[in-house]
Each structure stands twice: as C-alpha cells, then as structure tokens.
Design an enzyme around this catalytic site. Structure first.
Site, mmCIF file in Angstrom:
data_model
loop_
_atom_site.group_PDB
_atom_site.id
_atom_site.type_symbol
_atom_site.label_atom_id
_atom_site.label_comp_id
_atom_site.label_asym_id
_atom_site.label_seq_id
_atom_site.Cartn_x
_atom_site.Cartn_y
_atom_site.Cartn_z
ATOM 1 N N GLY A 30 9.700 -55.441 13.275
ATOM 2 C CA GLY A 30 10.157 -56.113 11.468
ATOM 3 C C GLY A 30 11.292 -54.220 10.976
ATOM 4 O O GLY A 30 11.171 -53.645 11.665
ATOM 5 N N ASP A 84 4.158 -58.887 4.764
ATOM 6 C CA ASP A 84 5.679 -59.076 3.751
ATOM 7 C C ASP A 84 4.779 -59.497 2.181
ATOM 8 O O ASP A 84 5.210 -59.761 1.353
ATOM 9 C CB ASP A 84 5.158 -60.968 4.301
ATOM 10 C CG ASP A 84 5.612 -61.106 6.313
ATOM 11 O OD1 ASP A 84 6.999 -60.957 5.871
ATOM 12 O OD2 ASP A 84 5.206 -61.556 6.682
ATOM 13 N N LYS A 94 0.808 -61.231 7.173
ATOM 14 C CA LYS A 94 2.045 -60.772 7.812
ATOM 15 C C LYS A 94 2.195 -61.624 8.563
ATOM 16 O O LYS A 94 2.156 -62.677 8.981
ATOM 17 C CB LYS A 94 1.580 -59.588 9.090
ATOM 18 C CG LYS A 94 1.171 -58.444 8.581
ATOM 19 C CD LYS A 94 0.363 -57.013 8.811
ATOM 20 C CE LYS A 94 1.413 -57.064 10.516
ATOM 21 N NZ LYS A 94 2.968 -56.570 10.588
ATOM 22 N N GLU A 103 0.552 -58.002 17.239
ATOM 23 C CA GLU A 103 0.411 -57.277 15.869
ATOM 24 C C GLU A 103 -1.519 -57.056 15.524
ATOM 25 O O GLU A 103 -1.369 -56.054 15.408
ATOM 26 C CB GLU A 103 1.103 -57.608 13.944
ATOM 27 C CG GLU A 103 2.651 -57.305 14.609
ATOM 28 C CD GLU A 103 3.789 -57.992 13.842
ATOM 29 O OE1 GLU A 103 4.510 -56.819 13.357
ATOM 30 O OE2 GLU A 103 3.007 -58.393 12.272
HETATM 31 C C1 5RP Z 1 6.031 -58.928 11.717
HETATM 32 C C2 5RP Z 1 5.556 -58.877 10.106
HETATM 33 C C3 5RP Z 1 6.919 -57.893 9.576
HETATM 34 O O1 5RP Z 1 5.903 -56.573 9.116
HETATM 35 C C4 5RP Z 1 7.161 -58.769 8.388
HETATM 36 O O2 5RP Z 1 7.495 -59.469 8.419
HETATM 37 C C5 5RP Z 1 7.736 -57.263 7.555
HETATM 38 O O3 5RP Z 1 8.975 -57.391 7.289
HETATM 39 P P1 5RP Z 1 10.768 -56.623 7.163
HETATM 40 O O4 5RP Z 1 9.262 -55.411 7.476
HETATM 41 O O5 5RP Z 1 11.793 -56.669 8.051
HETATM 42 O O6 5RP Z 1 10.229 -56.742 5.683
HETATM 43 O O7 5RP Z 1 4.506 -59.337 10.010
HETATM 44 O O8 5RP Z 1 5.278 -60.082 12.091
#
Ligand code: 5RP
Length: 228
Positions: A30, A84, A94, A103
């Site tokens: 991300g 998220d 997430k 992850e």
């Molecule tokens: C990916 C994830 C990310 O860590 C999550 O979506 C946060 O993303 P960002 O740092 O772009 O806000 O879980 O699967």
C-alpha cells in the site's frame, strides 16, 4: 503532497528507524507501506526483506533491498504494514490493496508487527471501511451467498460486493477474488472473523486481530504511538 500523504510518509519514516542491520523485515503493501520501504532502503542497512505482494516486491527490488520468500529465512523480526482502519486494541481492517492473504501470512510469521497509518485511519469501531474477504474463484457466487448468511447472523444487512476494476473482477496475487462487505459497525470482530473463516471457499478476511504490537500514526504535529 496532501496532508494524508505527509502523515503516511512520517509514519513510514518513523517505522524505518525501528530496523537494525541483521534483521529480517516484512514489508507491507500500500501507499503507507511504500513510504516505509523507501525510507528503509535509504538507510542502506544489511537486512533481508520478505514482501507481502508482487507490487511491494517490485518496489523493494528497484530500491536494491535484498529479498527472500516467506519460509526461506529465519523468523521475521519485524513486519511494518499499513491498514485501512485501526480500531480498539489495535484491531485492524486490511486488504484495501487486495494483499490481505499474503499480508496475514507474513504478519503471523513475524515476532513483531507494527502498523503505520495516517490519522484518519483510527476509528472508535471497525466497519466503516468495507471488510475485504478473499474467496476462491470456483463457485464464488455460492460462497458469497454463504458470506451473506453469516453477515446476517451479525445483523449486517448489506450484501458483499465483488471487487472489480476497469470492468473486470480484481484478482489477488494468488489468483483469488475479493468481496467487500460494507458492515457499518463490527461489534464482535473476533466472532465475525471466526464465522467467516469457517466458510468453505473463503480463503481469508481482512480482520487482523491481536497481531499489531504498536501503531505509528502520522498526525499534523508529528507521529503518535498507540499500543493495544
Ligand atoms: C493492502 C492493505 C493496505 O495496507 C491498506 O489498504 C492501506 O493502504 P494505504 O497505505 O495505501 O492507505 O491492507 O492490502
């Protein structure tokens, strides 16, 4: 750079300071995790990294970080990843970047996991961000119906939506599909996590519970540390 990006960057840079030479480091996925990967590469430490997605693997390789596959190194010392949503006790949602399965595999193989985020990700109750649920492609509509049944047991009425981009279903790095469940409020995350995991066809869900040891939250006035 937006305020949110500046906060993500500050959190990523703070997390890079937790790494020492000799460590095995899990790299999240991300935009926030990418700031950590860049800051880590700038430190030029002698570390071995395990990436949680093809996207992160490519970034880390471009930046000259040494990479290994999960299971090819000794135990991972520290994994740093974004989220998220960050709820009570550092419960997390997430999977917004569709990397939740890899992850979670990397997080669970790590001695220590630190979540990094901008301040907007911290919430009093999980569920405003739609919960990603990774399912196998075979029979996915049947699996989605089972997910619906489970969600209704938790008084969540919205049907999960198949994640699509440019008119086609999104495929994860493992070739699976993602359903996003708009839960609103997740009152019992542990019970919901167990119920979702019991559905045949569900590979993983985005509830990360009792895994994060610390959160580094970028804020307008610096980086705050949260503990469970
Ligand atoms: C990916 C994830 C990310 O860590 C999550 O979506 C946060 O993303 P960002 O740092 O772009 O806000 O879980 O699967």
């Amino acid at each position: 750079m937006s305020d949110a990006d500046a906060q993500k960057r500050a959190a990523g840079e703070a997390a890079a300071k937790l790494v020492d030479s000799g460590m095995v480091v899990g790299l999240g996925t991300g935009s926030t995790a990418a700031w950590f990967v860049r800051a880590l590469a700038e430190r030029k430490l002698d570390v071995t990294c395990v990436a949680t997605s093809v996207q992160t693997e490519q970034l880390a390789a471009e930046l000259g970080l040494r990479l290994a596959q999960l299971g090819e190194t000794r135990e991972i010392d520290l994994t740093v990843d974004g989220a998220d949503e960050i709820g009570p006790g550092l419960s997390l949602i997430k999977g917004g970047g569709a990397a939740l399965l890899r992850e979670k595999l990397v997080w669970e193989a790590s001695r220590r996991c630190v979540v990094i985020a901008d301040a907007a990700k911290v919430v009093p109750t999980l569920g405003r961000f739609p919960l990603p649920i990774e399912v196998v492609a075979f029979g996915h509509k049947t699996t989605a119906a089972r997910i619906c049944d489970v969600l209704s047991e938790f008084e969540i009425g919205m049907a999960p939506r198949l994640r699509a981009k440019d008119g086609a279903p999104v495929r994860t790095d493992g070739g699976n599909l993602i359903y996003d469940a708009a839960c609103g409020r997740i009152e019992e995350p542990a019970a919901l996590a167990a119920a979702l995991k019991s559905i045949t066809g569900v590979v993983e869900h985005g509830l990360f519970l009792d895994l994060a040891e610390q959160a580094l939250i970028g804020a307008p006035d610096g980086v705050a540390t949260l503990e469970p």
